[in-house]
Design an enzyme around this catalytic site. Sequence first.
Site, PDB file in Angstrom:
ATOM      1  N   HIS A  17       0.838  -1.203   0.000  1.00  0.00           N
ATOM      2  CA  HIS A  17       0.000   0.000   0.000  1.00  0.00           C
ATOM      3  C   HIS A  17       0.874   1.254   0.000  1.00  0.00           C
ATOM      4  O   HIS A  17       0.637   2.193  -0.762  1.00  0.00           O
ATOM      5  CB  HIS A  17      -0.885   0.056   1.256  1.00  0.00           C
ATOM      6  CG  HIS A  17      -1.918  -1.026   1.359  1.00  0.00           C
ATOM      7  ND1 HIS A  17      -2.122  -1.741   2.515  1.00  0.00           N
ATOM      8  CD2 HIS A  17      -2.821  -1.492   0.459  1.00  0.00           C
ATOM      9  CE1 HIS A  17      -3.117  -2.606   2.324  1.00  0.00           C
ATOM     10  NE2 HIS A  17      -3.555  -2.484   1.087  1.00  0.00           N
ATOM     11  N   LYS A  41     -18.385  -5.536   6.234  1.00  0.00           N
ATOM     12  CA  LYS A  41     -17.092  -6.206   6.356  1.00  0.00           C
ATOM     13  C   LYS A  41     -16.677  -6.178   7.822  1.00  0.00           C
ATOM     14  O   LYS A  41     -17.040  -5.278   8.561  1.00  0.00           O
ATOM     15  CB  LYS A  41     -16.018  -5.475   5.523  1.00  0.00           C
ATOM     16  CG  LYS A  41     -15.887  -6.014   4.102  1.00  0.00           C
ATOM     17  CD  LYS A  41     -14.571  -5.550   3.473  1.00  0.00           C
ATOM     18  CE  LYS A  41     -14.439  -6.047   2.037  1.00  0.00           C
ATOM     19  NZ  LYS A  41     -13.197  -5.573   1.395  1.00  0.00           N
ATOM     20  N   ARG A  90      -2.025  -6.275  -8.391  1.00  0.00           N
ATOM     21  CA  ARG A  90      -0.979  -7.253  -8.121  1.00  0.00           C
ATOM     22  C   ARG A  90      -0.911  -8.275  -9.241  1.00  0.00           C
ATOM     23  O   ARG A  90      -0.134  -8.148 -10.161  1.00  0.00           O
ATOM     24  CB  ARG A  90      -1.217  -7.961  -6.783  1.00  0.00           C
ATOM     25  CG  ARG A  90      -0.682  -7.187  -5.606  1.00  0.00           C
ATOM     26  CD  ARG A  90      -1.346  -7.596  -4.330  1.00  0.00           C
ATOM     27  NE  ARG A  90      -2.774  -7.339  -4.380  1.00  0.00           N
ATOM     28  CZ  ARG A  90      -3.584  -7.438  -3.359  1.00  0.00           C
ATOM     29  NH1 ARG A  90      -3.117  -7.852  -2.207  1.00  0.00           N
ATOM     30  NH2 ARG A  90      -4.850  -7.159  -3.457  1.00  0.00           N
ATOM     31  N   SER A 128      -2.893  -7.731   2.898  1.00  0.00           N
ATOM     32  CA  SER A 128      -3.229  -7.590   4.317  1.00  0.00           C
ATOM     33  C   SER A 128      -3.666  -8.936   4.894  1.00  0.00           C
ATOM     34  O   SER A 128      -3.320  -9.275   6.028  1.00  0.00           O
ATOM     35  CB  SER A 128      -4.358  -6.574   4.497  1.00  0.00           C
ATOM     36  OG  SER A 128      -3.963  -5.306   4.058  1.00  0.00           O
TER      37      SER A 128
HETATM   38  N1  LIG Z   1       1.021  -5.512  -2.517  1.00  0.00           N
HETATM   39  C1  LIG Z   1       0.292  -4.642  -3.195  1.00  0.00           C
HETATM   40  N2  LIG Z   1       0.812  -4.001  -4.283  1.00  0.00           N
HETATM   41  C2  LIG Z   1       0.046  -3.120  -4.972  1.00  0.00           C
HETATM   42  N3  LIG Z   1      -1.210  -2.790  -4.673  1.00  0.00           N
HETATM   43  C3  LIG Z   1      -1.772  -3.386  -3.616  1.00  0.00           C
HETATM   44  C4  LIG Z   1      -1.057  -4.329  -2.818  1.00  0.00           C
HETATM   45  N4  LIG Z   1      -1.893  -4.765  -1.838  1.00  0.00           N
HETATM   46  C5  LIG Z   1      -3.060  -4.127  -2.027  1.00  0.00           C
HETATM   47  N5  LIG Z   1      -3.008  -3.303  -3.083  1.00  0.00           N
HETATM   48  C6  LIG Z   1      -4.058  -2.427  -3.603  1.00  0.00           C
HETATM   49  O1  LIG Z   1      -4.403  -1.506  -2.590  1.00  0.00           O
HETATM   50  C7  LIG Z   1      -5.795  -1.218  -2.616  1.00  0.00           C
HETATM   51  C8  LIG Z   1      -6.398  -1.488  -1.262  1.00  0.00           C
HETATM   52  O2  LIG Z   1      -6.312  -2.862  -0.969  1.00  0.00           O
HETATM   53  P1  LIG Z   1      -7.058  -3.475   0.288  1.00  0.00           P
HETATM   54  O3  LIG Z   1      -6.614  -2.769   1.523  1.00  0.00           O
HETATM   55  O4  LIG Z   1      -6.925  -4.953   0.228  1.00  0.00           O
HETATM   56  O5  LIG Z   1      -8.549  -3.022   0.099  1.00  0.00           O
HETATM   57  P2  LIG Z   1      -9.783  -3.738  -0.646  1.00  0.00           P
HETATM   58  O6  LIG Z   1     -10.691  -4.131   0.461  1.00  0.00           O
HETATM   59  O7  LIG Z   1     -10.318  -2.632  -1.510  1.00  0.00           O
HETATM   60  O8  LIG Z   1      -9.225  -4.901  -1.422  1.00  0.00           O
HETATM   61  C9  LIG Z   1      -6.350  -2.067  -3.755  1.00  0.00           C
HETATM   62  O9  LIG Z   1      -6.388  -1.256  -4.930  1.00  0.00           O
HETATM   63  C10 LIG Z   1      -5.349  -3.176  -3.897  1.00  0.00           C
HETATM   64  O10 LIG Z   1      -5.324  -3.710  -5.208  1.00  0.00           O
HETATM   65 MG   LIG Z   2      -7.918  -6.542  -1.018  1.00  0.00          MG
END
Ligand SMILES: Nc1ncnc2c1ncn2[C@@H]1O[C@H](COP(=O)(O)OP(=O)(O)O)[C@@H](O)[C@H]1O
Ligand SMILES: [Mg+2]
Length: 158
Positions: A17, A41, A90, A128
């Site tokens: 992130h 959620k 990803r 996460s």
């Molecule tokens: N390792 C990573 N590299 C690049 N982008 C990421 C990574 N992990 C999560 N993201 C991106 O960050 C954003 C938020 O992810 P996340 O916190 O999992 O929320 P959500 O509930 O929307 O999936 C999303 O656009 C996700 O694709």
């Molecule tokens: Mg996610």
Amino acid sequence: MAIALYPGSFDPVTLGHLDIIMRSANIFDFVYVSVAVNPSKQPVFSTEQRIRYLQVVTKDIGNVEVVTFNGLLVEAAKEYNAGIIIKGLRAITDFEFEFQMALMNKKLAADVETLFMATNTSYSYLSSSLVKEVAKLGGCIKGLVPPEVHDEIFSQLR
Ligand SMILES: Nc1ncnc2c1ncn2[C@@H]1O[C@H](COP(=O)(O)OP(=O)(O)O)[C@@H](O)[C@H]1O
Ligand SMILES: [Mg+2]
């Protein structure tokens, strides 16, 4: 002014992130990092914690602010005058759902663009959920979450 909104659950924030946040802050005039408050959620970390961790790790980036949203993402974008929604991509597995969301959001608000930023290869496997799973089982999450918030995140997950 090019204003972008980067939404997510951030449950908890990872280095993946943070990488997207820093790269976005270099491109756009201002970036709102928006924490999803979705009553359906069940996040492990409270809204307040997720916001605070993001604030701590972005405190030295002048053009980033952490906010929250619930409801329609495009409405949140409009509220902050953001013409761009940033999504991190990803693997192929992220693609189908995100593509569908981008098209739906475009239908809901034609003036808001979704921009996909490819993950940094170092973090392509990082999520996460995986962080939570590894820490719960006693594994090391150093190098996966920002060092300033590592201890607090790790101790809550153990
Ligand atoms: N390792 C990573 N590299 C690049 N982008 C990421 C990574 N992990 C999560 N993201 C991106 O960050 C954003 C938020 O992810 P996340 O916190 O999992 O929320 P959500 O509930 O929307 O999936 C999303 O656009 C996700 O694709
Ligand atoms: Mg996610």
